[in-house]
Design a protein around this motif. Structure first.
Motif, PDB file in Angstrom:
ATOM      1  N   THR A 167      -6.313  -0.099   3.158  1.00  0.00           N
ATOM      2  CA  THR A 167      -5.948  -1.523   3.525  1.00  0.00           C
ATOM      3  C   THR A 167      -6.804  -1.918   4.779  1.00  0.00           C
ATOM      4  O   THR A 167      -7.682  -2.894   4.723  1.00  0.00           O
ATOM      5  N   ASP A 180      -6.021  -2.089  -1.158  1.00  0.00           N
ATOM      6  CA  ASP A 180      -6.210  -0.745  -1.739  1.00  0.00           C
ATOM      7  C   ASP A 180      -4.905  -0.345  -2.829  1.00  0.00           C
ATOM      8  O   ASP A 180      -4.985   0.733  -3.133  1.00  0.00           O
ATOM      9  N   ASP A 181      -4.106  -1.531  -3.124  1.00  0.00           N
ATOM     10  CA  ASP A 181      -3.337  -1.160  -4.253  1.00  0.00           C
ATOM     11  C   ASP A 181      -3.874  -1.534  -5.537  1.00  0.00           C
ATOM     12  O   ASP A 181      -3.120  -1.482  -6.694  1.00  0.00           O
ATOM     13  N   SER A 238      -4.343   3.602  -2.027  1.00  0.00           N
ATOM     14  CA  SER A 238      -3.606   3.880  -1.153  1.00  0.00           C
ATOM     15  C   SER A 238      -3.793   5.016  -0.515  1.00  0.00           C
ATOM     16  O   SER A 238      -3.848   6.235  -0.841  1.00  0.00           O
ATOM     17  N   ASN A 296      -0.887  -5.601   1.434  1.00  0.00           N
ATOM     18  CA  ASN A 296      -0.507  -4.066   0.936  1.00  0.00           C
ATOM     19  C   ASN A 296       1.068  -4.326   0.832  1.00  0.00           C
ATOM     20  O   ASN A 296       1.926  -4.690   1.480  1.00  0.00           O
ATOM     21  N   ASN A 297       1.431  -3.392  -0.048  1.00  0.00           N
ATOM     22  CA  ASN A 297       3.068  -3.126  -0.259  1.00  0.00           C
ATOM     23  C   ASN A 297       3.541  -1.911   0.445  1.00  0.00           C
ATOM     24  O   ASN A 297       3.606  -1.109   0.079  1.00  0.00           O
TER      25      ASN A 297
HETATM   26 MN    MN Z   1      -1.405   0.321  -0.450  1.00  0.00          MN
END
Ligand code: MN
Length: 250
Positions: A106, A9-10, A40, A92-93
């Protein structure tokens, strides 16, 4: 041939995605179908009111002008002819722990994979600052290898959170339950140039309820956390409660 669908999702250019792609290449053919920009906190949203267009980024990498859920939906059966053996979303971050799982793009990509009947894994680095995606990708590869061999229970995905540390600082792996965040009111009040009030959601440091077996507790102590998440949101205990205590309501 083992085919693994990777998304996140980033966005398609995120370093966590690249690290995951590199680690999973050892296990089979990896096809990336990821949002063209960051998504995100998009949760499980699906784009229904405009067309989605995959753009080839070279090799087996595609960018889609949609959400993580859109990516998995059109990847399976449209971009990828055969059904993938595994969906992996991340890295994911930032952590996807406790209640935050419900906002997570994510995790939602892994939910979509699970709905389609494909074993699915969500991977996040829990921490801040310079993210160590290599440690998380290594564990993603280990877990993926096992899922490919043994499968997963039906309707269940794995949500993995890896501490943001070097590989040799990891204390081990724990199987955990979803924790609970204490509401911290992280909503800023600001004003626009015309003096109208705005609210801006985010920021702040999340605080978690205590619980020895939770995802948060594990990563806080340097362990990789793996939580099995099921799509059936029914609470069976509460169902029995309603059937007995609310019987007069029927
Ligand atoms: Mn994310």
């Amino acid at each position: 041939m083992t085919t693994i669908l990777v998304t996140n999702d980033d966005g398609v250019n995120a370093p966590g995605l690249k690290a995951l792609y590199t680690a999973l290449k050892e296990l089979g053919k990896v096809i990336v179908v990821a949002p063209e920009r960051e998504q995100s906190a998009s949760s499980h949203s699906l784009t229904m009111h405009r067309p989605l267009r995959p753009i080839s980024m070279g090799g087996d990498i595609y960018a889609v002008n949609g959400t993580p859920t859109d990516c998995v939906t059109i990847a399976v059966g449209k971009i990828i002819e055969e059904t993938p053996s595994l969906v992996v979303s991340g890295v994911n971050n930032g952590g996807n722990l406790g209640d935050d799982v419900t906002y997570s793009g994510t995790v939602s990509a892994a939910i979509e994979g699970t709905i389609l009947g494909i074993p699915s894994l969500a991977v996040s680095v829990a921490g801040e600052g310079n993210f160590n995606f290599e440690t998380a990708s290594f564990y993603a590869s280990r877990v993926s290898e096992r899922i490919l061999k043994k499968g997963l229970p039906k309707g269940v995905l794995l949500n993995m959170n890896v501490p943001n540390v070097e590989y040799d600082k990891i204390c081990g792996v724990k199987f955990t339950v979803q924790g609970k965040r204490v509401y911290d009111g992280s909503i800023s009040e600001t004003f626009d140039p015309w003096g109208r009030k705005h609210y801006w959601i985010g920021g702040g440091t999340p605080v978690w309820e205590a619980g020895d077996n939770t995802d948060f507790h594990a990563v806080e102590r340097g362990f990789v956390s793996i939580t099995p998440v099921r799509l059936d949101l029914t609470d069976y205990g509460a169902l029995n409660y309603l059937k007995t205590e609310w019987r007069d309501f029927l």
